[in-house]
Design a protein around this motif. Structure first.
Motif, PDB file in Angstrom:
ATOM      1  N   TYR A  81     -11.997  -5.030  -0.518  1.00  0.00           N
ATOM      2  CA  TYR A  81     -13.444  -4.933  -0.463  1.00  0.00           C
ATOM      3  C   TYR A  81     -14.008  -6.134   0.293  1.00  0.00           C
ATOM      4  O   TYR A  81     -13.486  -7.251   0.187  1.00  0.00           O
ATOM      5  CB  TYR A  81     -14.033  -4.877  -1.870  1.00  0.00           C
ATOM      6  CG  TYR A  81     -13.831  -3.556  -2.566  1.00  0.00           C
ATOM      7  CD1 TYR A  81     -14.741  -2.517  -2.402  1.00  0.00           C
ATOM      8  CD2 TYR A  81     -12.724  -3.338  -3.388  1.00  0.00           C
ATOM      9  CE1 TYR A  81     -14.559  -1.293  -3.040  1.00  0.00           C
ATOM     10  CE2 TYR A  81     -12.539  -2.120  -4.030  1.00  0.00           C
ATOM     11  CZ  TYR A  81     -13.460  -1.103  -3.852  1.00  0.00           C
ATOM     12  OH  TYR A  81     -13.266   0.111  -4.476  1.00  0.00           O
ATOM     13  N   ARG A 137      -5.403  -4.792   3.663  1.00  0.00           N
ATOM     14  CA  ARG A 137      -6.024  -3.752   4.491  1.00  0.00           C
ATOM     15  C   ARG A 137      -7.135  -2.988   3.757  1.00  0.00           C
ATOM     16  O   ARG A 137      -8.137  -2.588   4.366  1.00  0.00           O
ATOM     17  CB  ARG A 137      -4.952  -2.770   4.990  1.00  0.00           C
ATOM     18  CG  ARG A 137      -5.456  -1.574   5.781  1.00  0.00           C
ATOM     19  CD  ARG A 137      -6.245  -1.981   7.005  1.00  0.00           C
ATOM     20  NE  ARG A 137      -6.736  -0.821   7.756  1.00  0.00           N
ATOM     21  CZ  ARG A 137      -7.819  -0.136   7.444  1.00  0.00           C
ATOM     22  NH1 ARG A 137      -8.532  -0.459   6.371  1.00  0.00           N
ATOM     23  NH2 ARG A 137      -8.201   0.884   8.194  1.00  0.00           N
ATOM     24  N   ARG A 138      -6.999  -2.769   2.468  1.00  0.00           N
ATOM     25  CA  ARG A 138      -8.007  -2.018   1.719  1.00  0.00           C
ATOM     26  C   ARG A 138      -8.854  -2.936   0.831  1.00  0.00           C
ATOM     27  O   ARG A 138      -9.444  -2.492  -0.157  1.00  0.00           O
ATOM     28  CB  ARG A 138      -7.342  -0.943   0.858  1.00  0.00           C
ATOM     29  CG  ARG A 138      -6.618   0.149   1.641  1.00  0.00           C
ATOM     30  CD  ARG A 138      -7.587   1.059   2.378  1.00  0.00           C
ATOM     31  NE  ARG A 138      -6.927   2.253   2.910  1.00  0.00           N
ATOM     32  CZ  ARG A 138      -6.466   2.371   4.143  1.00  0.00           C
ATOM     33  NH1 ARG A 138      -6.589   1.353   4.982  1.00  0.00           N
ATOM     34  NH2 ARG A 138      -5.882   3.481   4.554  1.00  0.00           N
ATOM     35  N   GLU A 144       0.389   5.213   1.601  1.00  0.00           N
ATOM     36  CA  GLU A 144      -0.661   5.312   2.580  1.00  0.00           C
ATOM     37  C   GLU A 144      -0.073   5.301   3.979  1.00  0.00           C
ATOM     38  O   GLU A 144       1.096   5.052   4.178  1.00  0.00           O
ATOM     39  CB  GLU A 144      -1.657   4.161   2.415  1.00  0.00           C
ATOM     40  CG  GLU A 144      -2.352   4.187   1.063  1.00  0.00           C
ATOM     41  CD  GLU A 144      -3.458   3.172   0.971  1.00  0.00           C
ATOM     42  OE1 GLU A 144      -3.787   2.561   1.994  1.00  0.00           O
ATOM     43  OE2 GLU A 144      -3.984   2.991  -0.127  1.00  0.00           O
ATOM     44  N   MET A 184       0.841  -1.188   0.000  1.00  0.00           N
ATOM     45  CA  MET A 184       0.000   0.000   0.000  1.00  0.00           C
ATOM     46  C   MET A 184       0.878   1.240   0.000  1.00  0.00           C
ATOM     47  O   MET A 184       0.909   2.007   0.950  1.00  0.00           O
ATOM     48  CB  MET A 184      -0.928   0.012   1.214  1.00  0.00           C
ATOM     49  CG  MET A 184      -1.921  -1.137   1.219  1.00  0.00           C
ATOM     50  SD  MET A 184      -3.092  -0.990   2.577  1.00  0.00           S
ATOM     51  CE  MET A 184      -2.011  -1.303   3.957  1.00  0.00           C
ATOM     52  N   THR A 238      -8.446  -5.872  -3.564  1.00  0.00           N
ATOM     53  CA  THR A 238      -8.249  -4.443  -3.329  1.00  0.00           C
ATOM     54  C   THR A 238      -8.511  -3.585  -4.565  1.00  0.00           C
ATOM     55  O   THR A 238      -8.410  -2.360  -4.489  1.00  0.00           O
ATOM     56  CB  THR A 238      -6.811  -4.175  -2.846  1.00  0.00           C
ATOM     57  OG1 THR A 238      -5.890  -4.641  -3.844  1.00  0.00           O
ATOM     58  CG2 THR A 238      -6.532  -4.899  -1.532  1.00  0.00           C
ATOM     59  N   ARG A 243     -10.672  -0.359  14.780  1.00  0.00           N
ATOM     60  CA  ARG A 243      -9.748   0.249  13.829  1.00  0.00           C
ATOM     61  C   ARG A 243      -8.841   1.258  14.525  1.00  0.00           C
ATOM     62  O   ARG A 243      -9.184   1.795  15.580  1.00  0.00           O
ATOM     63  CB  ARG A 243     -10.519   0.989  12.727  1.00  0.00           C
ATOM     64  CG  ARG A 243     -11.582   0.170  12.030  1.00  0.00           C
ATOM     65  CD  ARG A 243     -12.408   1.023  11.084  1.00  0.00           C
ATOM     66  NE  ARG A 243     -13.455   0.276  10.420  1.00  0.00           N
ATOM     67  CZ  ARG A 243     -14.365   0.809   9.611  1.00  0.00           C
ATOM     68  NH1 ARG A 243     -14.345   2.113   9.366  1.00  0.00           N
ATOM     69  NH2 ARG A 243     -15.287   0.060   9.035  1.00  0.00           N
ATOM     70  N   ARG A 285     -14.983  -0.937   1.259  1.00  0.00           N
ATOM     71  CA  ARG A 285     -13.707  -1.078   1.941  1.00  0.00           C
ATOM     72  C   ARG A 285     -13.562   0.021   2.983  1.00  0.00           C
ATOM     73  O   ARG A 285     -14.164   1.086   2.867  1.00  0.00           O
ATOM     74  CB  ARG A 285     -12.531  -1.065   0.965  1.00  0.00           C
ATOM     75  CG  ARG A 285     -12.450   0.126   0.045  1.00  0.00           C
ATOM     76  CD  ARG A 285     -11.259  -0.044  -0.887  1.00  0.00           C
ATOM     77  NE  ARG A 285     -11.149   1.010  -1.873  1.00  0.00           N
ATOM     78  CZ  ARG A 285     -10.158   1.077  -2.757  1.00  0.00           C
ATOM     79  NH1 ARG A 285      -9.207   0.154  -2.759  1.00  0.00           N
ATOM     80  NH2 ARG A 285     -10.116   2.051  -3.634  1.00  0.00           N
ATOM     81  N   ASP A 286     -12.786  -0.269   4.012  1.00  0.00           N
ATOM     82  CA  ASP A 286     -12.570   0.675   5.101  1.00  0.00           C
ATOM     83  C   ASP A 286     -11.429   1.601   4.703  1.00  0.00           C
ATOM     84  O   ASP A 286     -10.260   1.276   4.898  1.00  0.00           O
ATOM     85  CB  ASP A 286     -12.239  -0.084   6.390  1.00  0.00           C
ATOM     86  CG  ASP A 286     -13.332  -1.078   6.763  1.00  0.00           C
ATOM     87  OD1 ASP A 286     -14.463  -0.928   6.267  1.00  0.00           O
ATOM     88  OD2 ASP A 286     -13.054  -2.007   7.539  1.00  0.00           O
ATOM     89  N   ALA A 287     -11.776   2.747   4.149  1.00  0.00           N
ATOM     90  CA  ALA A 287     -10.766   3.597   3.525  1.00  0.00           C
ATOM     91  C   ALA A 287     -10.677   4.993   4.121  1.00  0.00           C
ATOM     92  O   ALA A 287      -9.895   5.812   3.644  1.00  0.00           O
ATOM     93  CB  ALA A 287     -11.059   3.710   2.025  1.00  0.00           C
ATOM     94  N   GLU A 288     -11.459   5.292   5.155  1.00  0.00           N
ATOM     95  CA  GLU A 288     -11.436   6.636   5.718  1.00  0.00           C
ATOM     96  C   GLU A 288     -10.329   6.824   6.766  1.00  0.00           C
ATOM     97  O   GLU A 288     -10.090   7.936   7.217  1.00  0.00           O
ATOM     98  CB  GLU A 288     -12.784   6.976   6.364  1.00  0.00           C
ATOM     99  CG  GLU A 288     -13.896   7.226   5.358  1.00  0.00           C
ATOM    100  CD  GLU A 288     -14.410   5.945   4.724  1.00  0.00           C
ATOM    101  OE1 GLU A 288     -14.509   5.898   3.482  1.00  0.00           O
ATOM    102  OE2 GLU A 288     -14.687   4.985   5.458  1.00  0.00           O
ATOM    103  N   THR A 296      -2.485   2.285   8.691  1.00  0.00           N
ATOM    104  CA  THR A 296      -2.498   0.996   7.993  1.00  0.00           C
ATOM    105  C   THR A 296      -2.590  -0.173   8.970  1.00  0.00           C
ATOM    106  O   THR A 296      -2.402  -1.322   8.583  1.00  0.00           O
ATOM    107  CB  THR A 296      -1.234   0.830   7.131  1.00  0.00           C
ATOM    108  OG1 THR A 296      -0.080   0.951   7.966  1.00  0.00           O
ATOM    109  CG2 THR A 296      -1.192   1.879   6.036  1.00  0.00           C
TER     110      THR A 296
END
Length: 255
Positions: A224, A221-222, A125, A122, A196, A250, A170-173, A177
């Motif tokens: 779907y 981690r990212r 990030e 990633m 991902t 998280r 996906r948990d992207a906010e 990491t």
């Protein structure tokens, strides 16, 4: 003393399984007493103010799973310190017991510690602290060390009745990491873990039961993921829960 199991032991016990690189399923991780205690706590956290709510999407729809947040309030698609799409009250603090439980879960899923959960795959990030540490050391290990020092500071508790589901997302906010920790209570569900790149295939369906742990980090981690189906009536009767609770923990890294 630990009480009798909530469900009878199986002929062939389910085993820890790596669903994808960085994604691990640990069956029956929470024992009967811990499940009961966690359910009791969730019932307290779900009370107003900033209690259980129906989440509304920007397009005007509603999520069928209802949610309460701790630490920071998630809404599509960001975080706030108040229940901005609920009653507007300050969000309840992240309980220490959940932050500690998350660390314990990551260690249990990691089979040998946190190694392997670093943000490999990633690039670009993570928090500034993570990126700086990685640059200084020239590798993923230092980035891992940076997030290990960060506390788990967000909990999303989703309640599913028999007809509820959740689409691929996906948990992207979050900026961190650190791995996402998912705990299940009550009815079993079909949990779909994807890739991902897109919401489509390849993905893998996993049955999550009461007490199961699922952790995904590193290259996953990212990814779907979704809950296309809940299996009503499959929860352990001794738990006293109709429906399914999912507790997602998280690290925000949001400052």
């Amino acid at each position: 003393m630990e009480r009798p199991p909530l469900i009878p032991p199986e002929l062939f016990p389910r085993e820890r399984t790596e669903i994808a690189p960085g994604a691990v399923h640990v069956p029956d991780w929470l024992g009967p007493d811990r499940q009961r205690a966690l359910l009791a706590a969730c019932r307290v956290w779900a009370r107003p103010p900033a209690g259980l709510r129906t989440v509304r999407t920007p397009g005007g729809g509603t999520m069928t799973a209802r949610q309460v947040c701790l630490g920071l309030h998630w809404y599509p698609y960001g975080y706030a310190r108040t229940a901005v799409d609920g009653d507007g009250a300050p969000v309840k603090p992240m309980p220490t017991l959940l932050a500690e439980l998350a660390r314990e879960a990551v260690a249990a899923a990691g089979a040998g510690g946190a190694a392997g959960w670093a943000g490999e795959g990633m690039p670009g990030e993570g928090t500034a602290a993570e990126r700086t540490a990685a640059e200084r050391a020239g590798g993923a290990g230092a980035a891992e060390a940076a997030w290990v020092a960060e506390p788990y500071d967000i909990a999303l508790i989703n309640f599913y009745d028999g007809d509820a589901r959740m689409g691929m997302h996906r948990d992207a906010e979050e900026r961190s990491t650190a791995p996402v920790v998912s705990l299940s209570l009550g009815d079993s569900c079909v949990f779909r873990f994807g890739n991902t790149v897109s919401r489509g295939r390849p993905y893998r369906d996993v049955e999550l039961r009461s007490g199961d742990l699922f952790v995904f980090g590193g290259p996953a981690r990212r990814a779907y993921h979704a809950v296309p189906k809940v299996l009503p009536g499959t929860g352990p009767p001794a738990l006293g829960l109709t429906g399914r609770l999912n507790i997602t923990l998280r690290v925000g890294g949001l400052g």
